[in-house]
Motif scaffolding. Structure first.
Motif, PDB file in Angstrom:
ATOM      1  N   LYS A  15      -9.767  -2.956   2.078  1.00 22.35           N
ATOM      2  CA  LYS A  15     -11.051  -3.639   2.260  1.00 22.35           C
ATOM      3  C   LYS A  15     -11.815  -2.936   3.373  1.00 22.35           C
ATOM      4  CE  LYS A  15      -9.898  -8.090   0.440  1.00 22.35           C
ATOM      5  NZ  LYS A  15     -10.120  -9.515   0.529  1.00 22.35           N
ATOM      6  N   PHE A  16     -12.943  -2.354   2.984  1.00 16.65           N
ATOM      7  CA  PHE A  16     -13.868  -1.747   3.934  1.00 16.65           C
ATOM      8  C   PHE A  16     -14.884  -2.830   4.278  1.00 16.65           C
ATOM      9  CE2 PHE A  16     -12.166   1.754   1.460  1.00 16.65           C
ATOM     10  CZ  PHE A  16     -11.866   2.686   2.435  1.00 16.65           C
ATOM     11  N   ILE A  17     -14.876  -3.268   5.519  1.00 14.42           N
ATOM     12  CA  ILE A  17     -15.710  -4.394   5.933  1.00 14.42           C
ATOM     13  C   ILE A  17     -16.922  -3.874   6.697  1.00 14.42           C
ATOM     14  CG2 ILE A  17     -15.763  -6.524   7.280  1.00 14.42           C
ATOM     15  CD1 ILE A  17     -12.650  -6.586   6.787  1.00 14.42           C
ATOM     16  N   THR A  18     -18.103  -4.231   6.187  1.00 12.86           N
ATOM     17  CA  THR A  18     -19.350  -3.901   6.871  1.00 12.86           C
ATOM     18  C   THR A  18     -19.949  -5.212   7.373  1.00 12.86           C
ATOM     19  OG1 THR A  18     -20.861  -4.153   4.993  1.00 12.86           O
ATOM     20  CG2 THR A  18     -19.692  -2.055   5.180  1.00 12.86           C
ATOM     21  N   GLU A  19     -21.058  -5.141   8.062  1.00 11.49           N
ATOM     22  CA  GLU A  19     -21.697  -6.370   8.530  1.00 11.49           C
ATOM     23  C   GLU A  19     -22.329  -7.142   7.377  1.00 11.49           C
ATOM     24  OE1 GLU A  19     -23.946  -6.336  12.062  1.00 11.49           O
ATOM     25  OE2 GLU A  19     -22.598  -4.926  13.058  1.00 11.49           O
ATOM     26  N   GLU A  20     -22.617  -6.468   6.264  1.00 18.85           N
ATOM     27  CA  GLU A  20     -23.276  -7.113   5.135  1.00 18.85           C
ATOM     28  C   GLU A  20     -22.336  -7.503   3.987  1.00 18.85           C
ATOM     29  OE1 GLU A  20     -24.480  -3.898   6.088  1.00 18.85           O
ATOM     30  OE2 GLU A  20     -25.781  -4.832   7.563  1.00 18.85           O
ATOM     31  N   GLU A  21     -21.230  -6.751   3.820  1.00 21.41           N
ATOM     32  CA  GLU A  21     -20.395  -6.968   2.648  1.00 21.41           C
ATOM     33  C   GLU A  21     -18.986  -6.432   2.856  1.00 21.41           C
ATOM     34  OE1 GLU A  21     -21.628  -4.429  -0.703  1.00 21.41           O
ATOM     35  OE2 GLU A  21     -22.873  -3.398   0.766  1.00 21.41           O
ATOM     36  N   ILE A  22     -18.115  -6.700   1.885  1.00 20.92           N
ATOM     37  CA  ILE A  22     -16.765  -6.164   1.860  1.00 20.92           C
ATOM     38  C   ILE A  22     -16.629  -5.335   0.589  1.00 20.92           C
ATOM     39  CG2 ILE A  22     -14.310  -6.698   1.715  1.00 20.92           C
ATOM     40  CD1 ILE A  22     -14.915  -9.290   3.241  1.00 20.92           C
ATOM     41  N   ILE A  23     -16.221  -4.096   0.754  1.00 17.70           N
ATOM     42  CA  ILE A  23     -16.048  -3.186  -0.377  1.00 17.70           C
ATOM     43  C   ILE A  23     -14.554  -2.973  -0.556  1.00 17.70           C
ATOM     44  CG2 ILE A  23     -16.531  -0.880  -1.263  1.00 17.70           C
ATOM     45  CD1 ILE A  23     -19.020  -0.993   0.703  1.00 17.70           C
ATOM     46  N   THR A  24     -14.030  -3.319  -1.729  1.00 19.67           N
ATOM     47  CA  THR A  24     -12.597  -3.244  -1.980  1.00 19.67           C
ATOM     48  C   THR A  24     -12.284  -2.064  -2.893  1.00 19.67           C
ATOM     49  OG1 THR A  24     -12.429  -5.647  -1.772  1.00 19.67           O
ATOM     50  CG2 THR A  24     -10.582  -4.518  -2.815  1.00 19.67           C
ATOM     51  N   LYS A  25     -11.292  -1.285  -2.490  1.00 18.35           N
ATOM     52  CA  LYS A  25     -10.820  -0.132  -3.260  1.00 18.35           C
ATOM     53  C   LYS A  25      -9.312  -0.239  -3.423  1.00 18.35           C
ATOM     54  CE  LYS A  25     -14.673   2.119  -3.599  1.00 18.35           C
ATOM     55  NZ  LYS A  25     -15.223   2.484  -4.873  1.00 18.35           N
ATOM     56  N   SER A  26      -8.796   0.445  -4.422  1.00 21.98           N
ATOM     57  CA  SER A  26      -7.353   0.468  -4.616  1.00 21.98           C
ATOM     58  C   SER A  26      -6.786   1.777  -4.092  1.00 21.98           C
ATOM     59  CB  SER A  26      -7.004   0.289  -6.083  1.00 21.98           C
ATOM     60  OG  SER A  26      -7.563   1.323  -6.858  1.00 21.98           O
ATOM     61  N   LEU A  27      -5.540   1.716  -3.622  1.00 20.40           N
ATOM     62  CA  LEU A  27      -4.865   2.876  -3.066  1.00 20.40           C
ATOM     63  C   LEU A  27      -3.440   2.909  -3.588  1.00 20.40           C
ATOM     64  CD1 LEU A  27      -4.692   5.264  -0.968  1.00 20.40           C
ATOM     65  CD2 LEU A  27      -3.780   3.547   0.618  1.00 20.40           C
ATOM     66  N   ILE A  28      -2.983   4.086  -3.945  1.00 21.94           N
ATOM     67  CA  ILE A  28      -1.588   4.294  -4.284  1.00 21.94           C
ATOM     68  C   ILE A  28      -0.965   5.087  -3.150  1.00 21.94           C
ATOM     69  CG2 ILE A  28       0.040   5.341  -5.887  1.00 21.94           C
ATOM     70  CD1 ILE A  28      -2.156   5.009  -8.050  1.00 21.94           C
ATOM     71  N   LYS A  29       0.041   4.506  -2.504  1.00 19.67           N
ATOM     72  CA  LYS A  29       0.797   5.211  -1.444  1.00 19.67           C
ATOM     73  C   LYS A  29       1.979   5.860  -2.135  1.00 19.67           C
ATOM     74  CE  LYS A  29       3.060   6.127   2.457  1.00 19.67           C
ATOM     75  NZ  LYS A  29       3.548   5.492   3.612  1.00 19.67           N
ATOM     76  N   PHE A  30       2.111   7.166  -1.962  1.00 19.70           N
ATOM     77  CA  PHE A  30       3.172   7.929  -2.610  1.00 19.70           C
ATOM     78  C   PHE A  30       3.634   9.006  -1.646  1.00 19.70           C
ATOM     79  CE2 PHE A  30       4.490  11.537  -5.275  1.00 19.70           C
ATOM     80  CZ  PHE A  30       5.496  10.911  -6.002  1.00 19.70           C
ATOM     81  N   ASN A  31       4.932   9.056  -1.369  1.00 22.48           N
ATOM     82  CA  ASN A  31       5.485  10.085  -0.509  1.00 22.48           C
ATOM     83  C   ASN A  31       5.757  11.341  -1.315  1.00 22.48           C
ATOM     84  OD1 ASN A  31       5.390   8.458   1.784  1.00 22.48           O
ATOM     85  ND2 ASN A  31       7.371   7.564   1.312  1.00 22.48           N
ATOM     86  N   TYR A  32       5.168  12.448  -0.914  1.00 20.29           N
ATOM     87  CA  TYR A  32       5.276  13.696  -1.656  1.00 20.29           C
ATOM     88  C   TYR A  32       6.542  14.485  -1.374  1.00 20.29           C
ATOM     89  CZ  TYR A  32       0.355  12.908  -2.579  1.00 20.29           C
ATOM     90  OH  TYR A  32      -0.835  12.364  -2.970  1.00 20.29           O
ATOM     91  N   GLU A  33       7.327  14.052  -0.423  1.00 23.76           N
ATOM     92  CA  GLU A  33       8.510  14.816   0.010  1.00 23.76           C
ATOM     93  C   GLU A  33       9.511  15.029  -1.067  1.00 23.76           C
ATOM     94  OE1 GLU A  33       9.862  12.702   3.428  1.00 23.76           O
ATOM     95  OE2 GLU A  33       7.875  12.720   4.274  1.00 23.76           O
TER      96      GLU A  33
END
Length: 114
Positions: free
Chosen positions: A96-114
Motif C-alpha cells: 500500500k502506497f499511501i499518499t495524502e489523497e489516496e491509497i494505491i495498492t499493488k501486488s508483490l511476489i517475494k522470491f529468493n533468487y539464490e
C-alpha cells in the motif's frame, strides 16, 4: 531428482489455490492527467529489495501486508524508491502506497533468487 517428490507431506498435499483477483491492480488507483494515465510501477518479482517507479504521487508511507492481512515489518526509502523486504519470507504480498489523497495498492511476489 527433486526432494519434492520424495517428501510425503508435499507429495500427498492438496494444491494451494489463491484468489488472484485480489492481486489485480485496481483501475481506480490510476489518475487521469490530460491524455495520460499515471500510476506507480512496482517491479516484480523481488528478492531482498523491491523497487518501484513513481513520478506523480506524494507518497507519505508504505505498508506491506501478507495474504492473511498481517502487516509486515519493513523499511522503505522514498528517495531511492525502494522497499527493504529482506526480513520477510517468500510469498505474495500487497503493498500500500499511501499518499495524502489516496491509497494505491499493488501486488508483490517475494522470491529468493539464490
Amino acid at each position: 531428482m527433486s526432494n519434492f517428490l520424495h517428501n510425503p507431506v508435499l507429495r500427498n498435499s492438496q494444491p494451494v489455490v489463491f484468489n488472484m483477483d485480489i492481486f489485480e491492480d485496481d483501475p481506480s488507483t490510476e489518475v487521469q492527467m490530460g491524455a495520460e494515465t499515471h500510476n506507480i510501477i512496482l517491479l516484480n518479482p523481488a528478492s531482498n529489495t523491491a523497487y518501484y517507479r513513481n513520478e506523480f504521487f506524494d507518497i507519505v508511507n508504505i505498508e506491506v501486508f501478507n495474504i492473511s492481512g498481517q502487516k509486515m515489518d519493513i523499511k522503505f526509502n522514498l528517495e531511492s524508491q525502494s522497499i527493504d523486504i529482506s526480513k520477510i519470507s517468500e510469498g505474495f504480498y500487497l503493498i500500500k502506497f499511501i499518499t495524502e489523497e489516496e491509497i494505491i495498492t499493488k501486488s508483490l511476489i517475494k522470491f529468493n533468487y539464490e
